[in-house]
Design a protein around this motif. Structure first.
Motif, PDB file in Angstrom:
ATOM      1  N   TYR A 194       0.521  -1.050  -0.870  1.00  0.00           N
ATOM      2  CA  TYR A 194       0.887  -0.976  -2.290  1.00  0.00           C
ATOM      3  C   TYR A 194       1.160  -2.361  -2.859  1.00  0.00           C
ATOM      4  N   THR A 215      -5.459  -2.087   1.411  1.00  0.00           N
ATOM      5  CA  THR A 215      -6.368  -0.941   1.399  1.00  0.00           C
ATOM      6  C   THR A 215      -7.013  -0.750   0.034  1.00  0.00           C
ATOM      7  N   SER A 217      -7.506   2.319  -0.795  1.00  0.00           N
ATOM      8  CA  SER A 217      -7.167   3.728  -1.043  1.00  0.00           C
ATOM      9  C   SER A 217      -6.291   3.943  -2.268  1.00  0.00           C
ATOM     10  N   LYS A 218      -5.445   2.989  -2.610  1.00  0.00           N
ATOM     11  CA  LYS A 218      -4.467   3.225  -3.661  1.00  0.00           C
ATOM     12  C   LYS A 218      -4.859   2.513  -4.957  1.00  0.00           C
TER      13      LYS A 218
HETATM   14  C1  LIG Z   1      -1.455   5.073   1.996  1.00  0.00           C
HETATM   15  C2  LIG Z   1      -1.028   4.061   2.984  1.00  0.00           C
HETATM   16  C3  LIG Z   1      -1.964   3.386   3.741  1.00  0.00           C
HETATM   17  C4  LIG Z   1      -3.406   3.670   3.489  1.00  0.00           C
HETATM   18  O1  LIG Z   1      -4.114   3.994   4.585  1.00  0.00           O
HETATM   19  P1  LIG Z   1      -5.695   4.030   4.439  1.00  0.00           P
HETATM   20  O2  LIG Z   1      -6.117   4.326   5.823  1.00  0.00           O
HETATM   21  O3  LIG Z   1      -6.107   2.669   3.968  1.00  0.00           O
HETATM   22  O4  LIG Z   1      -6.028   5.077   3.449  1.00  0.00           O
HETATM   23  C5  LIG Z   1      -1.548   2.417   4.618  1.00  0.00           C
HETATM   24  N1  LIG Z   1      -0.242   2.112   4.751  1.00  0.00           N
HETATM   25  C6  LIG Z   1       0.693   2.734   4.034  1.00  0.00           C
HETATM   26  C7  LIG Z   1       2.107   2.339   4.160  1.00  0.00           C
HETATM   27  C8  LIG Z   1       0.328   3.738   3.141  1.00  0.00           C
HETATM   28  O5  LIG Z   1       1.263   4.392   2.445  1.00  0.00           O
END
Ligand SMILES: *Cc1c(COP(=O)(O)O)cnc(C)c1O
Length: 368
Positions: A194, A215, A217-218
């Motif tokens: 994040y 990442t 992802s977020k």
């Molecule tokens: C969401 C999150 C991730 C993301 O993991 P991905 O495998 O990249 O989707 C990593 N570390 C933390 C602390 C998270 O909350």
């Protein structure tokens, strides 16, 4: 059926449970910290165009060179300092395959992202956990002292910390690096999933023992893609490459990761909007009686309810709003976590929460 006994799993994984985040089919999903916004349509078109050019009969670029070079350029590093994998979770797994394992120890500060301990155990790495303060902050002295006492090979920090949202003071990572430098060799792994939502980053520190994990992802709205990376010294990246499976990162993912970087302003605009909504939610929750909300540098807020946390979570789910229940976890008694969504999703959450708390209060009165 034959009478032959089934093979049991590895004895050291006897008690291990899979990593799960409960899903329910509801209208408003604020439980897994994804972006509520899709990536820009122009990005999706460019990606599909690029995909039509991929020679599918050939293996992808094993070293993901174009992607790593572009990330390195954006971050002011060399491509040899960047490692990419299928989600930051695979980055963490690769790190532990290379540097953890039997006879080695990972240190983490709980409550934190449970996947750190999970991946450590999967790789046969022992786990030492030290508690955060009651407000989830970390004292640099505690971090340094823990490292000196436990001599871990891997130290995990998570800033902003999931699930608390806590942003570490820059002195925390520095204290860890100092303690590692003074003791037996080890790596500091800072999970910054994040990071773009916060105002400070360990990327400003320089050290031969520092790994910063990020990442797509977020902030990049690409959780479905499964792409993460780390910024690390070149020698660390070289070791990770030796243990990663060949061609682990497919051509479609590499192309998407590269093209997404053409949309930095759009990403930053989404982040800014979510940070504004986070502030609005924080202020509202902070003014709500029966709730303690914790300051967050991420796209989610953790709060403790005076009522039964699990009941409040269930009552919200009944109203079509799914958040994450942490109330059964050590150190997180009564706590639930809400992901910052769109304005209307957040409004739906606040309305449902008001009703859920009123209902819980009524039940309470009935009992007394
Ligand atoms: C969401 C999150 C991730 C993301 O993991 P991905 O495998 O990249 O989707 C990593 N570390 C933390 C602390 C998270 O909350």
């Amino acid at each position: 059926m034959s009478g032959a006994a089934r093979l049991e799993r590895r004895p050291d994984l006897h008690a291990l449970r899979g990593y799960h985040s409960p899903q329910l089919d509801v209208e408003v999903r604020l439980n897994t910290n994804e972006s509520p916004y899709p990536p820009p349509p122009a990005f999706v078109r460019a990606w599909l165009d690029a995909l039509s050019q991929v020679p599918l009969n050939r293996y992808p670029d094993r070293g993901a060179h174009a992607l790593r070079t572009a990330l390195a350029h954006m971050l002011g590093r060399t491509s040899g300092e960047v490692f990419c994998a299928n989600g930051s979770n695979e980055v963490l797994q690769t790190l532990l395959l290379a540097f953890g394992g039997p006879g080695r120890r990972a240190l983490l500060f709980e409550p934190t992202y449970t996947l750190h301990a999970h991946v450590a155990r999967l790789t046969g790495t022992s786990v030492a956990a030290v508690s955060r303060a009651d407000d989830f902050t970390l004292d640099p002295d505690v971090v340094g002292e823990s490292i000196r006492r436990l001599s871990p090979q891997i130290v995990f920090l998570c800033s902003p910390n999931n699930p608390s949202g806590t942003v570490d003071d820059p002195a925390v990572a520095q204290a860890a690096l100092d303690a590692l430098a003074a003791g037996s060799p080890g790596l500091l792994v800072v999970d910054e999933a994040y990071g773009e939502f916060a105002r400070s980053s360990a990327l400003t520190l320089r050290s031969d023992a520092l790994v910063v994990v990020r990442t797509y992802s977020k902030v990049w709205s690409l959780a479905a893609l499964r792409l993460g990376y780390c910024v690390a010294p070149e020698w660390v990246v070289a070791e990770m490459e030796d243990v990663a499976l060949p061609y682990h990162l497919d051509a479609a993912t590499q192309a998407a990761g590269l093209l997404a970087l053409n949309y930095v302003p759009e990403m930053e605009a989404r982040v800014a909007e979510l940070m504004e909504e986070r502030e609005r939610l924080f202020v509202t929750l902070n003014e709500t009686s029966g709730i303690t909300v914790f300051p967050s540098g991420a796209n989610f807020l953790l709060f403790r309810v005076d009522e039964d946390g699990h009941e409040v979570w269930g009552s919200l789910a009944d109203r079509g709003v799914l958040i994450r229940d942490f109330s059964g976890q050590p150190g997180l008694e009564g706590c639930v976590r809400v992901t910052v969504g769109t304005r209307s999703e957040n409004d739906a959450f606040l309305t449902a929460l008001g009703e859920a708390l009123a209902e819980a209060g009524t039940r309470e009165d009935g009992r007394s």
